[in-house]
Design an enzyme around this catalytic site. Structure first.
Site, PDB file in Angstrom:
ATOM      1  N   ARG A   1       0.794  -1.236   0.000  1.00 57.37           N
ATOM      2  CA  ARG A   1       0.000   0.000   0.000  1.00 57.37           C
ATOM      3  C   ARG A   1       0.825   1.285   0.000  1.00 57.37           C
ATOM      4  NH1 ARG A   1      -3.753   0.558   4.620  1.00 57.37           N
ATOM      5  NH2 ARG A   1      -4.953   1.988   3.318  1.00 57.37           N
ATOM      6  N   ASP A   2       2.134   1.198   0.018  1.00 58.95           N
ATOM      7  CA  ASP A   2       2.927   2.429  -0.036  1.00 58.95           C
ATOM      8  C   ASP A   2       4.239   2.184  -0.771  1.00 58.95           C
ATOM      9  OD1 ASP A   2       3.249   5.149   0.386  1.00 58.95           O
ATOM     10  OD2 ASP A   2       4.094   4.929   2.399  1.00 58.95           O
ATOM     11  N   VAL A   3       4.127   1.534  -1.925  1.00 55.13           N
ATOM     12  CA  VAL A   3       5.309   1.269  -2.748  1.00 55.13           C
ATOM     13  C   VAL A   3       5.752   2.584  -3.396  1.00 55.13           C
ATOM     14  CG1 VAL A   3       6.223   0.003  -4.727  1.00 55.13           C
ATOM     15  CG2 VAL A   3       4.544  -1.090  -3.205  1.00 55.13           C
TER      16      VAL A   3
ATOM     17  N   ASN B   1      10.740   4.149  -0.183  1.00 54.98           N
ATOM     18  CA  ASN B   1      10.573   2.944   0.630  1.00 54.98           C
ATOM     19  C   ASN B   1      11.334   1.756   0.056  1.00 54.98           C
ATOM     20  OD1 ASN B   1       9.045   4.091   2.630  1.00 54.98           O
ATOM     21  ND2 ASN B   1       7.072   3.521   1.734  1.00 54.98           N
TER      22      ASN B   1
END
Length: 222
Positions: A62-64, A68
């Site tokens: 959900r936060d690629v 990150n």
């Protein structure tokens, strides 16, 4: 708690000082070569495919995004920051939740329908691929209004057959025809990943397999 990652994030390497690169002995950044970028793309795709299909229950990140993705001393990629991740109940096709994530990387279908699926990570990864081939930021308010999001800029360029306007000139002009060809192929794959409709996107197993074919063809040109 993570192990010490001496080369920081992929975002640092692509966007630091506008040029990107790996740290040399003087602490400066040197431009990442295309083969290194392609290796990083393959490693991240493999990690996401593992989360989606080989973990039980599956995990949606959900936060690629490039900030990150951590790079170790050998520039090997490690997907990090699972603060927004969700475990997916077995046999479920999606998780219903309010849209969260980073502007520029959030799946527009997820934003509209409040349902996160594995294809939401595929969209975000597609934006990462676009950053790798273009060295452009996912969001840049200095670009024209309808191109602030890199996904919108890329959609426009690819749909009108102007991929060369999207690619980093360092890939297309100074690294040879084989590198330029593989960058075009990654661009075409990214275009599929950022489709506005999730069902039209490949899953991460397909993305991973295709990237490995592109890398193999680059290393073993016909």
């Amino acid at each position: 708690v993570y192990e010490y990652i001496c080369n920081g994030t992929l975002e640092d390497h692509i966007h630091e000082g506008g040029s990107g690169g790996s740290r040399n002995s003087g602490g400066k950044f040197e431009k990442l070569g295309w083969e290194t970028r392609l290796n990083i793309a393959c490693e991240v795709a493999e990690a996401l495919a593992y989360l989606h299909f080989l973990v039980s229950p599956p995990i949606y990140h959900r936060d690629v995004k490039t900030s990150n993705i951590l790079l170790d001393g050998e520039l090997k990629a490690k997907v990090a920051d699972f603060g927004l991740s969700r475990l997916v109940p077995m046999e479920a096709t999606h998780v219903s939740t309010g849209p969260q994530g980073t502007p520029g990387y959030v799946d527009p279908e997820y934003h509209e329908c409040y349902q996160v699926t594995d294809k939401s990570d595929v969209f975000s990864f597609g934006v990462v691929l676009l950053e790798l081939i273009s060295s452009k930021r996912a969001v840049d308010v200095t670009r024209p209004h309808n191109q602030i999001n890199l996904s919108s800029l890329a959609m426009d360029r690819i749909q009108r057959g102007a991929m060369e306007e999207l690619l980093d000139p360092g890939i297309t002009t100074s690294l040879g025809l084989d590198c330029a060809k593989s960058a075009y192929q990654v661009g075409e794959l990214a275009f599929r990943c950022i489709s506005l409709q999730g069902r039209a996107r490949p899953d991460m197993r397909e993305v991973c397999a295709q990237l490995k074919v592109i890398r193999s063809n680059l290393n073993n040109p016909q």
